[in-house]
Design a protein around this motif. Structure first.
Motif, PDB file in Angstrom:
ATOM      1  N   GLY B  36      39.277  41.841  37.917  1.00  0.00           N
ATOM      2  CA  GLY B  36      40.504  42.629  37.853  1.00  0.00           C
ATOM      3  C   GLY B  36      41.427  42.369  39.023  1.00  0.00           C
ATOM      4  N   ARG B  37      41.909  43.451  39.606  1.00  0.00           N
ATOM      5  CA  ARG B  37      42.867  43.337  40.709  1.00  0.00           C
ATOM      6  C   ARG B  37      42.278  42.606  41.909  1.00  0.00           C
ATOM      7  NH1 ARG B  37      47.202  46.849  40.427  1.00  0.00           N
ATOM      8  NH2 ARG B  37      47.160  48.181  38.596  1.00  0.00           N
ATOM      9  N   LYS B  39      40.022  40.295  41.882  1.00  0.00           N
ATOM     10  CA  LYS B  39      40.011  38.868  41.547  1.00  0.00           C
ATOM     11  C   LYS B  39      41.416  38.279  41.713  1.00  0.00           C
ATOM     12  CE  LYS B  39      38.072  35.226  39.387  1.00  0.00           C
ATOM     13  NZ  LYS B  39      39.231  34.337  39.306  1.00  0.00           N
ATOM     14  N   ALA B  40      42.426  39.005  41.249  1.00  0.00           N
ATOM     15  CA  ALA B  40      43.807  38.529  41.377  1.00  0.00           C
ATOM     16  C   ALA B  40      44.179  38.376  42.847  1.00  0.00           C
ATOM     17  CB  ALA B  40      44.761  39.498  40.679  1.00  0.00           C
ATOM     18  N   ALA B  41      43.756  39.341  43.673  1.00  0.00           N
ATOM     19  CA  ALA B  41      44.044  39.270  45.105  1.00  0.00           C
ATOM     20  C   ALA B  41      43.324  38.078  45.730  1.00  0.00           C
ATOM     21  CB  ALA B  41      43.622  40.567  45.794  1.00  0.00           C
ATOM     22  N   PHE B  42      42.087  37.848  45.322  1.00  0.00           N
ATOM     23  CA  PHE B  42      41.303  36.708  45.806  1.00  0.00           C
ATOM     24  C   PHE B  42      41.993  35.392  45.453  1.00  0.00           C
ATOM     25  CE2 PHE B  42      38.299  33.381  44.732  1.00  0.00           C
ATOM     26  CZ  PHE B  42      37.465  33.323  45.827  1.00  0.00           C
TER      27      PHE B  42
END
Lengths: 236, 99
Positions: B36-37, B39-42
């Motif tokens: 989710g978020r 993962k997106a930040a990563f």
């Protein structure tokens, strides 16, 4: 490499060959960048030996360019180390995503192999791991060759640097900017990446103007990551 | 062959800091569950850091550099890495000399 059973020489060779095939275009791309790095080191007053030592021991282009940009005399050791830590903090997450794929590596191989972790070798390994197990033969072929291009071109650039005159005259100071723009294209995941780029770029430019280096790197990185966190969740 | 002690100290400090970031992932991997978020930040870390490093050169130097960066970005949608560098450098040289 010792972990391979005796009956698998063909796959050992195939892995090495795949590594060489994947890394050579990156070696070609890294060579002018290394020349530029060496030349910029010379312009800042670093000796060829010092420039080469940095390319061998640090072996991280982004952090090295940032360090040279920040370089003054007396040497701001703490600022340089902090800036390096900041720029290379992404390695922690790259290593974490790679770690579960290193099952075929012994611990010494992991600790030695990750010395060579770069954006490029990481991207190659992740791509490789999507369709076949990541083998030490593949990783070390990639790992052993990229430093040859990087360190060699640093040495040539550092020795030729004083002859080149003002790097600005031939636009060499802008090569790094163009390189990073090209690298970002490789990480493009649609409009979400556009938002990350806009947030990071704006925050970095503003903080650079107001506070100066190295804070712009931290501010830009954090704003870009926060923007991704804010818009990224519902897409998955 | 000149080796300045403060320079060597800085390079060694940079080397140790870099190596620690490279191996740290081995020890935190088990605790990182990304989706989710998060993962997106990563996924955003590499482009966010790369852009943060070059933003002063691309956006806070002058309009010639900003325009050359835009041209390089356009080139990056079509061309391989080294060609992007070539286009960007050629653009900045042309803008600095001609305009």
């Amino acid at each position: 490499m010792s972990m391979l059973a005796a009956g698998e020489p063909r796959s050992l060779l195939a892995d090495m060959r795949a590594g060489v095939g994947d890394i050579w275009p990156i070696m070609v791309a890294a060579t002018p960048i290394g020349l530029l790095f060496g030349a910029l080191c010379a312009a800042k007053g670093l000796s060829p030996a010092e420039s080469v030592l940095m390319s061998i021991l640090v072996f991280a282009g982004g952090a090295q360019f940032a360090a040279v940009e920040l370089w003054t005399y007396p040497v701001p050791v703490a600022t340089l180390v902090f800036s390096t830590l900041l720029i290379n903090a992404r390695h922690i997450l790259m290593g974490a995503s790679l770690a579960p794929k290193l099952g075929r590596f012994s611990w010494p191989q992991r600790l030695a192999g990750l010395y060579f972790l770069t954006d490029e070798s990481w991207a190659l390994a992740e791509r490789r791991a999507q369709h076949s197990p990541l083998m030490p033969a593949y990783w070390f072929a990639v790992a052993a060759l990229l430093p040859v291009a990087w360190v060699g071109s640093t040495l040539v650039g550092a020795m030729a640097g004083s002859l080149m005159g003002d790097p600005k005259q031939i636009g060499a100071d802008f090569a790094f900017t163009a390189l990073f723009i090209g690298l970002v294209a490789g990480f493009w995941r649609g409009s979400a990446t556009g938002i990350v780029v806009a947030a990071s770029g704006a925050a970095s430019a503003v903080v650079y103007t107001l506070a100066g280096p190295p804070w712009h790197v931290l501010a830009g990185a954090l704003c870009g990551i926060a923007a991704a966190f804010a818009v990224g969740g519902d897409k998955r | 062959m000149r080796l300045d002690p403060a320079t060597i100290l800085a390079i060694l400090g940079m080397a140790v800091a870099t190596y620690l970031t490279r191996i740290a992932g081995l020890f935190v991997a088990g605790n990182l569950r990304l989706r989710g978020r998060t993962k997106a930040a990563f996924d955003a870390i590499p482009p966010a850091v790369l852009i943060a490093v070059i933003a002063p050169s691309a956006l806070a130097t002058g309009w010639r550099e900003t325009l050359a960066a835009a041209i390089a970005a356009l080139a990056a949608t079509r061309l391989p890495l080294l060609a992007v560098v070539g286009v960007g450098v050629a653009a900045v040289v042309a803008l600095r000399h001609l305009v």
